[in-house]
Design an enzyme around this catalytic site. Structure first.
Site, PDB file in Angstrom:
ATOM      1  N   ILE A 253       0.954  -1.204   0.021  1.00  0.00           N
ATOM      2  CA  ILE A 253      -0.145   0.200   0.168  1.00  0.00           C
ATOM      3  C   ILE A 253       1.005   1.142   0.109  1.00  0.00           C
ATOM      4  CG2 ILE A 253      -1.723   1.307   1.358  1.00  0.00           C
ATOM      5  CD1 ILE A 253      -2.827  -1.348   2.441  1.00  0.00           C
ATOM      6  N   PRO A 254       0.847   2.079  -1.146  1.00  0.00           N
ATOM      7  CA  PRO A 254       2.272   2.623  -1.557  1.00  0.00           C
ATOM      8  C   PRO A 254       2.151   4.244  -0.661  1.00  0.00           C
ATOM      9  CG  PRO A 254       0.389   2.941  -3.150  1.00  0.00           C
ATOM     10  CD  PRO A 254      -0.069   1.911  -2.246  1.00  0.00           C
ATOM     11  N   CYS A 255       2.624   4.308   0.915  1.00  0.00           N
ATOM     12  CA  CYS A 255       2.306   5.315   1.545  1.00  0.00           C
ATOM     13  C   CYS A 255       3.453   6.105   1.119  1.00  0.00           C
ATOM     14  CB  CYS A 255       2.195   4.989   3.007  1.00  0.00           C
ATOM     15  SG  CYS A 255       3.757   3.866   3.278  1.00  0.00           S
ATOM     16  N   HIS A 256       4.649   5.460   0.641  1.00  0.00           N
ATOM     17  CA  HIS A 256       5.766   6.109   0.276  1.00  0.00           C
ATOM     18  C   HIS A 256       5.521   7.349  -0.865  1.00  0.00           C
ATOM     19  CE1 HIS A 256       5.570   2.939  -2.569  1.00  0.00           C
ATOM     20  NE2 HIS A 256       6.328   3.557  -3.484  1.00  0.00           N
ATOM     21  N   ARG A 257       4.419   7.167  -1.494  1.00  0.00           N
ATOM     22  CA  ARG A 257       3.875   8.131  -2.689  1.00  0.00           C
ATOM     23  C   ARG A 257       3.479   9.456  -2.115  1.00  0.00           C
ATOM     24  NH1 ARG A 257       1.653   3.505  -6.335  1.00  0.00           N
ATOM     25  NH2 ARG A 257       3.556   2.405  -6.840  1.00  0.00           N
TER      26      ARG A 257
END
Lengths: 155, 205
Positions: B173-177
């Site tokens: 789940i791309p929280c780095h984006r």
């Protein structure tokens, strides 16, 4: 404690106990059955339980089950020439392990649980249904025999 | 002359590491078959450090940065408290996840196709935020404020930050984006360096 840590911590001692009670292939099966059964019951284990004593108790029962199976089908008790999992013992260790297995049951269990699983005699007595003093005596008698049977040793 | 106790015990106490390892692998397989595992886990090396992947029977429940000293033990202890203590290292349940993550790090995968177990994401708002993140496309970014607006709570910018920080499934789940409004990466569970590295990876691929 995650069960992985239980296996990491107690796996070696339980294998030593199994190898003292059973021929290698049966010992490995008993080790697996012990931890599989412990895994199932693990969530219900009291937080302050003595995990090593608990596992040794399960291993003892698994070993008894294997002895019963072997008594019904003697060919299962034979040590196969090559274990599926492990290399064969160096000869002197195999002889010594056989010497442990041929001790009278009380001595064999006292040696295995106290000297190989590091349980105090009070725990050994609780697991074997004996007394602390008798467990201490049985372990000492067993060790005396093993010292004599040690390769290179003599009477 | 008879041997000493020490000689006898050193022979009987000589543990065989290879035998124990083989037995542990066999135990994990038997436990999978018996259905008695709460959690199976593996660790994998990655460009952003050692990762721990953990799965319940429902799906991947945790991706953790485990690079620090004692990192794996700390993660497993936390998982035991939240998901159950019957935890073993076992690769079978996590084969797809490790393959897909390796492809992602190689620049060869843009989306993940894995069953996820969101048990560790507690609270409706946190789940809303995590649900909104996959719509930020690979290679793109959104600000915390934009994510707050997309969940219908434009003032909850700080809460979006918290939800991202507590994301139990980073990378998948791309929280780095999610980045600061000024374009700088902002904080990340794996450290700001790792976040920058992931954004660079995605913009290069």
């Amino acid at each position: 404690m995650p069960f992985e840590a239980v296996v990491q911590l107690h796996g070696p001692a339980i294998l030593r106990v199994c190898l003292a009670l059973l021929p290698r292939q049966d010992a490995e099966d008993a080790w697996s059955e012990t931890f599989l059964s412990a895994l199932g019951a693990y969530p219900d284990l009291p937080i302050d339980a003595n995990v090593q004593a608990w596992l040794v108790t399960i291993a003892k029962h698994k070993a008894i089950d294997r002895h019963r199976t072997a008594a019904r089908a003697p060919e299962l008790a034979a040590d196969p020439p090559d274990s599926a999992v492990a290399p064969a013992d160096p000869l002197e260790h195999a002889d010594l392990r056989a010497a442990v297995r041929s001790l009278p049951a009380a001595q064999r269990e006292a040696v295995a649980f106290h000297y190989l699983a590091d349980l105090p005699y009070a725990d050994v007595a609780a697991i074997t249904g004996s007394t602390e003093a008798a467990s201490r005596r049985a372990a000492a008698d067993g060790m005396r025999t093993l010292r004599r049977r040690f390769p290179g040793g003599s009477d | 002359m008879a041997a000493t106790d020490e000689q006898v015990l050193s022979a009987l106490r000589s543990d065989d590491a290879a035998e124990l390892l083989a037995l542990r692998l066999r135990l994990a397989e038997s436990a999978e078959r018996a259905g008695t595992l709460d959690v199976a886990y593996v660790t994998m090396e990655s460009p952003v450090g050692l990762l721990l992947l953990a799965a319940t029977g429902r799906g991947i429940a945790r991706v953790a940065f485990a690079g620090d000293d004692g990192g794996v033990d700390a993660v497993l202890t936390a998982l035991a408290a939240r998901l159950g203590p019957r935890i073993l290292r076992s690769a079978a349940r996590l084969d797809d996840a490790t393959v897909q993550l390796s492809e992602y790090f190689a620049g060869a995968r843009r989306e993940f196709d894995l069953p996820l177990d969101l048990t560790l994401a507690v609270g409706a708002f946190r789940r809303d935020v995590l649900g909104a993140l996959p719509s930020i496309a690979y290679g793109a970014t959104a600000s915390y404020a934009e994510v707050a607006r997309s969940t219908g709570r434009p003032l909850a910018v700080r809460a979006v930050g918290t939800a991202c920080a507590l994301n139990p499934l980073p990378l998948l789940i791309p929280c780095h984006r999610v980045v600061r409004s000024d374009g700088t990466p902002g904080s990340y569970a794996g450290g700001p360096e790792a976040k920058r590295r992931l954004l660079d990876l995605e913009s290069a691929a």
